[in-house]
Design a protein around this motif. Structure first.
Motif, PDB file in Angstrom:
ATOM      1  N   PRO A 266      13.009   4.673  -7.127  1.00  0.00           N
ATOM      2  CA  PRO A 266      13.416   3.263  -7.031  1.00  0.00           C
ATOM      3  C   PRO A 266      13.066   2.686  -5.651  1.00  0.00           C
ATOM      4  O   PRO A 266      13.273   3.355  -4.634  1.00  0.00           O
ATOM      5  N   VAL A 267      12.557   1.455  -5.638  1.00  0.00           N
ATOM      6  CA  VAL A 267      12.149   0.814  -4.389  1.00  0.00           C
ATOM      7  C   VAL A 267      12.605  -0.643  -4.367  1.00  0.00           C
ATOM      8  O   VAL A 267      12.432  -1.372  -5.341  1.00  0.00           O
ATOM      9  N   ILE A 268      13.198  -1.029  -3.232  1.00  0.00           N
ATOM     10  CA  ILE A 268      13.507  -2.438  -2.971  1.00  0.00           C
ATOM     11  C   ILE A 268      12.610  -2.889  -1.837  1.00  0.00           C
ATOM     12  O   ILE A 268      12.553  -2.242  -0.784  1.00  0.00           O
ATOM     13  N   LEU A 269      11.887  -3.980  -2.036  1.00  0.00           N
ATOM     14  CA  LEU A 269      11.032  -4.522  -0.980  1.00  0.00           C
ATOM     15  C   LEU A 269      11.722  -5.677  -0.265  1.00  0.00           C
ATOM     16  O   LEU A 269      12.349  -6.527  -0.905  1.00  0.00           O
ATOM     17  N   LEU A 270      11.598  -5.678   1.053  1.00  0.00           N
ATOM     18  CA  LEU A 270      12.086  -6.784   1.876  1.00  0.00           C
ATOM     19  C   LEU A 270      10.901  -7.670   2.224  1.00  0.00           C
ATOM     20  O   LEU A 270       9.864  -7.176   2.662  1.00  0.00           O
ATOM     21  N   THR A 271      11.043  -8.958   2.015  1.00  0.00           N
ATOM     22  CA  THR A 271       9.928  -9.850   2.275  1.00  0.00           C
ATOM     23  C   THR A 271      10.402 -11.181   2.836  1.00  0.00           C
ATOM     24  O   THR A 271      11.476 -11.672   2.493  1.00  0.00           O
ATOM     25  N   ALA A 272       9.579 -11.749   3.717  1.00  0.00           N
ATOM     26  CA  ALA A 272       9.827 -13.084   4.237  1.00  0.00           C
ATOM     27  C   ALA A 272       8.813 -14.056   3.648  1.00  0.00           C
ATOM     28  O   ALA A 272       8.795 -15.231   3.985  1.00  0.00           O
TER      29      ALA A 272
ATOM     30  N   SER B 155       0.830  -1.205   0.000  1.00  0.00           N
ATOM     31  CA  SER B 155       0.000   0.000   0.000  1.00  0.00           C
ATOM     32  C   SER B 155       0.863   1.254   0.000  1.00  0.00           C
ATOM     33  O   SER B 155       0.571   2.234  -0.697  1.00  0.00           O
ATOM     34  N   ALA B 156       1.941   1.214   0.799  1.00  0.00           N
ATOM     35  CA  ALA B 156       2.862   2.359   0.840  1.00  0.00           C
ATOM     36  C   ALA B 156       3.531   2.559  -0.509  1.00  0.00           C
ATOM     37  O   ALA B 156       3.680   3.689  -0.984  1.00  0.00           O
ATOM     38  N   LEU B 157       3.931   1.463  -1.144  1.00  0.00           N
ATOM     39  CA  LEU B 157       4.572   1.524  -2.454  1.00  0.00           C
ATOM     40  C   LEU B 157       3.654   2.193  -3.470  1.00  0.00           C
ATOM     41  O   LEU B 157       4.088   3.061  -4.249  1.00  0.00           O
ATOM     42  N   GLU B 158       2.400   1.804  -3.454  1.00  0.00           N
ATOM     43  CA  GLU B 158       1.436   2.369  -4.405  1.00  0.00           C
ATOM     44  C   GLU B 158       1.311   3.875  -4.230  1.00  0.00           C
ATOM     45  O   GLU B 158       1.292   4.633  -5.209  1.00  0.00           O
ATOM     46  N   GLN B 159       1.264   4.338  -2.977  1.00  0.00           N
ATOM     47  CA  GLN B 159       1.133   5.774  -2.716  1.00  0.00           C
ATOM     48  C   GLN B 159       2.432   6.518  -3.015  1.00  0.00           C
ATOM     49  O   GLN B 159       2.415   7.667  -3.455  1.00  0.00           O
ATOM     50  N   MET B 160       3.572   5.871  -2.748  1.00  0.00           N
ATOM     51  CA  MET B 160       4.863   6.491  -3.064  1.00  0.00           C
ATOM     52  C   MET B 160       4.995   6.749  -4.558  1.00  0.00           C
ATOM     53  O   MET B 160       5.469   7.803  -4.986  1.00  0.00           O
ATOM     54  N   LYS B 161       4.576   5.777  -5.351  1.00  0.00           N
ATOM     55  CA  LYS B 161       4.683   5.908  -6.807  1.00  0.00           C
ATOM     56  C   LYS B 161       3.751   7.009  -7.335  1.00  0.00           C
ATOM     57  O   LYS B 161       4.027   7.612  -8.370  1.00  0.00           O
ATOM     58  N   ALA B 162       2.657   7.253  -6.601  1.00  0.00           N
ATOM     59  CA  ALA B 162       1.757   8.338  -6.990  1.00  0.00           C
ATOM     60  C   ALA B 162       2.408   9.693  -6.730  1.00  0.00           C
ATOM     61  O   ALA B 162       2.190  10.656  -7.465  1.00  0.00           O
ATOM     62  N   ILE B 163       3.244   9.757  -5.686  1.00  0.00           N
ATOM     63  CA  ILE B 163       3.949  10.995  -5.336  1.00  0.00           C
ATOM     64  C   ILE B 163       5.173  11.191  -6.214  1.00  0.00           C
ATOM     65  O   ILE B 163       5.438  12.283  -6.713  1.00  0.00           O
TER      66      ILE B 163
ATOM     67  N   ARG C 226       2.855  -9.069  -7.585  1.00  0.00           N
ATOM     68  CA  ARG C 226       2.098  -7.879  -7.175  1.00  0.00           C
ATOM     69  C   ARG C 226       3.031  -6.680  -7.024  1.00  0.00           C
ATOM     70  O   ARG C 226       2.728  -5.579  -7.471  1.00  0.00           O
ATOM     71  N   GLY C 227       4.176  -6.909  -6.398  1.00  0.00           N
ATOM     72  CA  GLY C 227       5.135  -5.830  -6.203  1.00  0.00           C
ATOM     73  C   GLY C 227       5.658  -5.281  -7.515  1.00  0.00           C
ATOM     74  O   GLY C 227       5.727  -4.062  -7.710  1.00  0.00           O
ATOM     75  N   PHE C 228       6.024  -6.173  -8.423  1.00  0.00           N
ATOM     76  CA  PHE C 228       6.545  -5.723  -9.719  1.00  0.00           C
ATOM     77  C   PHE C 228       5.473  -4.985 -10.516  1.00  0.00           C
ATOM     78  O   PHE C 228       5.775  -4.035 -11.241  1.00  0.00           O
ATOM     79  N   GLU C 229       4.223  -5.407 -10.389  1.00  0.00           N
ATOM     80  CA  GLU C 229       3.137  -4.708 -11.070  1.00  0.00           C
ATOM     81  C   GLU C 229       2.960  -3.284 -10.530  1.00  0.00           C
ATOM     82  O   GLU C 229       2.555  -2.375 -11.253  1.00  0.00           O
ATOM     83  N   LEU C 230       3.295  -3.107  -9.241  1.00  0.00           N
ATOM     84  CA  LEU C 230       3.189  -1.786  -8.618  1.00  0.00           C
ATOM     85  C   LEU C 230       4.425  -0.923  -8.879  1.00  0.00           C
ATOM     86  O   LEU C 230       4.428   0.256  -8.541  1.00  0.00           O
ATOM     87  N   GLY C 231       5.462  -1.513  -9.454  1.00  0.00           N
ATOM     88  CA  GLY C 231       6.635  -0.733  -9.822  1.00  0.00           C
ATOM     89  C   GLY C 231       7.863  -0.924  -8.970  1.00  0.00           C
ATOM     90  O   GLY C 231       8.796  -0.119  -9.037  1.00  0.00           O
ATOM     91  N   VAL C 232       7.909  -2.005  -8.169  1.00  0.00           N
ATOM     92  CA  VAL C 232       9.103  -2.253  -7.361  1.00  0.00           C
ATOM     93  C   VAL C 232      10.278  -2.613  -8.274  1.00  0.00           C
ATOM     94  O   VAL C 232      10.099  -3.213  -9.333  1.00  0.00           O
ATOM     95  N   ASP C 233      11.493  -2.216  -7.868  1.00  0.00           N
ATOM     96  CA  ASP C 233      12.677  -2.479  -8.692  1.00  0.00           C
ATOM     97  C   ASP C 233      13.344  -3.806  -8.365  1.00  0.00           C
ATOM     98  O   ASP C 233      13.960  -4.431  -9.228  1.00  0.00           O
ATOM     99  N   ASP C 234      13.231  -4.237  -7.105  1.00  0.00           N
ATOM    100  CA  ASP C 234      13.889  -5.488  -6.722  1.00  0.00           C
ATOM    101  C   ASP C 234      13.269  -6.004  -5.428  1.00  0.00           C
ATOM    102  O   ASP C 234      12.623  -5.272  -4.680  1.00  0.00           O
ATOM    103  N   TYR C 235      13.483  -7.295  -5.190  1.00  0.00           N
ATOM    104  CA  TYR C 235      13.050  -7.965  -3.959  1.00  0.00           C
ATOM    105  C   TYR C 235      14.271  -8.549  -3.265  1.00  0.00           C
ATOM    106  O   TYR C 235      15.177  -9.075  -3.910  1.00  0.00           O
ATOM    107  N   VAL C 236      14.295  -8.453  -1.940  1.00  0.00           N
ATOM    108  CA  VAL C 236      15.312  -9.126  -1.138  1.00  0.00           C
ATOM    109  C   VAL C 236      14.584  -9.881  -0.033  1.00  0.00           C
ATOM    110  O   VAL C 236      13.801  -9.295   0.718  1.00  0.00           O
ATOM    111  N   GLU C 237      14.814 -11.190   0.023  1.00  0.00           N
ATOM    112  CA  GLU C 237      14.114 -12.013   1.008  1.00  0.00           C
ATOM    113  C   GLU C 237      14.861 -12.050   2.334  1.00  0.00           C
ATOM    114  O   GLU C 237      16.080 -12.129   2.380  1.00  0.00           O
ATOM    115  N   LYS C 238      14.103 -11.973   3.425  1.00  0.00           N
ATOM    116  CA  LYS C 238      14.648 -12.117   4.776  1.00  0.00           C
ATOM    117  C   LYS C 238      14.786 -13.602   5.106  1.00  0.00           C
ATOM    118  O   LYS C 238      13.921 -14.392   4.718  1.00  0.00           O
ATOM    119  N   PRO C 239      15.821 -13.967   5.867  1.00  0.00           N
ATOM    120  CA  PRO C 239      16.959 -13.144   6.293  1.00  0.00           C
ATOM    121  C   PRO C 239      17.883 -12.857   5.107  1.00  0.00           C
ATOM    122  O   PRO C 239      17.998 -13.670   4.201  1.00  0.00           O
TER     123      PRO C 239
END
Length: 223
Positions: free
Chosen positions: A75-81, A62-70, A90-103
């Motif tokens: 560029p955005v990297i999402l951290l996900t477990a 949700s934050a990513l979607e609003q950031m892209k509107a602003i 979903r993230g790439f459709e919203l415009g994320v540049d990369d994913y990094v998985e935790k840990p």
């Protein structure tokens, strides 16, 4: 010099990324959830966001979607477990540049950050030049009218942070927290003393640093 917005509800994760980012020479802005991140984005000049997906108040998607509107090209990297294909799609459709998985490995994360910054900004983040002032961020060197200035580390950090956030009114708390660190226990006199020394070293160029009474300071390129 890039400014990284680090968003994670886990303090230890924020601290880890913050520490490694500063060691690499980046400026950092921190937030513990999506709502805080949006406020930080509106109040700072951000070059890259590193953000967790699962957070209270407002999740990463949700934050990513609003950031892209602003800021559509931010560029955005999402951290996900989660590690699920649907979430990545979903993230790439919203415009994320990369994913990094935790840990994750902080060094690997820094390499991915650097690659994205290089791709998006090229050499723009390596130096700054205006009105006779030149800053080589890689060499940590400041020149005024081709003469090298002898600035203390804090004077240099203060100048860089002001320039990085040009046109933005920065209050004293922001400057103390970002330049001296979140654990700083001094008072405003520390900031005022360093600002006085910085302005003296900058000579005529000091006109670009504007005092905002009752607030703090602002860097204006066109003064």
């Amino acid at each position: 010099m890039a400014t990284i917005l680090i968003v994670d509800d886990e303090e230890k994760i924020r601290f880890l990324i913050d520490t490694y980012s500063k060691h690499e020479g980046y400026l950092t802005v921190l937030a513990s959830n999506g709502l805080e991140a949006l406020d930080q984005l509106k109040n700072h000049s951000i070059d890259l966001v590193v953000m967790d997906v699962m957070m209270p108040e407002l999740d990463g998607f949700s934050a990513l979607e609003q950031m892209k509107a602003i800021q559509p090209n931010l560029p955005v990297i999402l951290l996900t477990a989660l590690g699920q294909e649907y979430d990545k799609v979903r993230g790439f459709e919203l415009g994320v540049d990369d994913y990094v998985e935790k840990p994750f490995s902080p060094r690997i994360l820094l390499l991915r950050m650097k690659a994205i910054l290089q791709r998006v900004y090229g050499k723009q983040l390596d130096s700054y030049e205006n009105d006779g002032l030149k800053i080589d961020y890689q060499a940590h060197k400041v020149l005024l009218n081709n003469q090298i200035l002898s600035l203390s580390p804090k004077e240099y950090d203060l100048l860089v942070y002001l320039i990085k956030n040009k046109g933005i009114a920065l209050n004293r708390e922001q400057l103390l927290r970002q330049v001296w660190g979140i654990d700083f226990f001094g008072d405003d006199r520390t900031l005022d003393t360093h600002m006085k020394l910085l302005r003296k070293n900058l000579n005529g160029f000091a006109k670009h640093i504007v005092t905002i009474r009752g607030v703090g300071y602002r860097y204006d390129e066109e003064e």
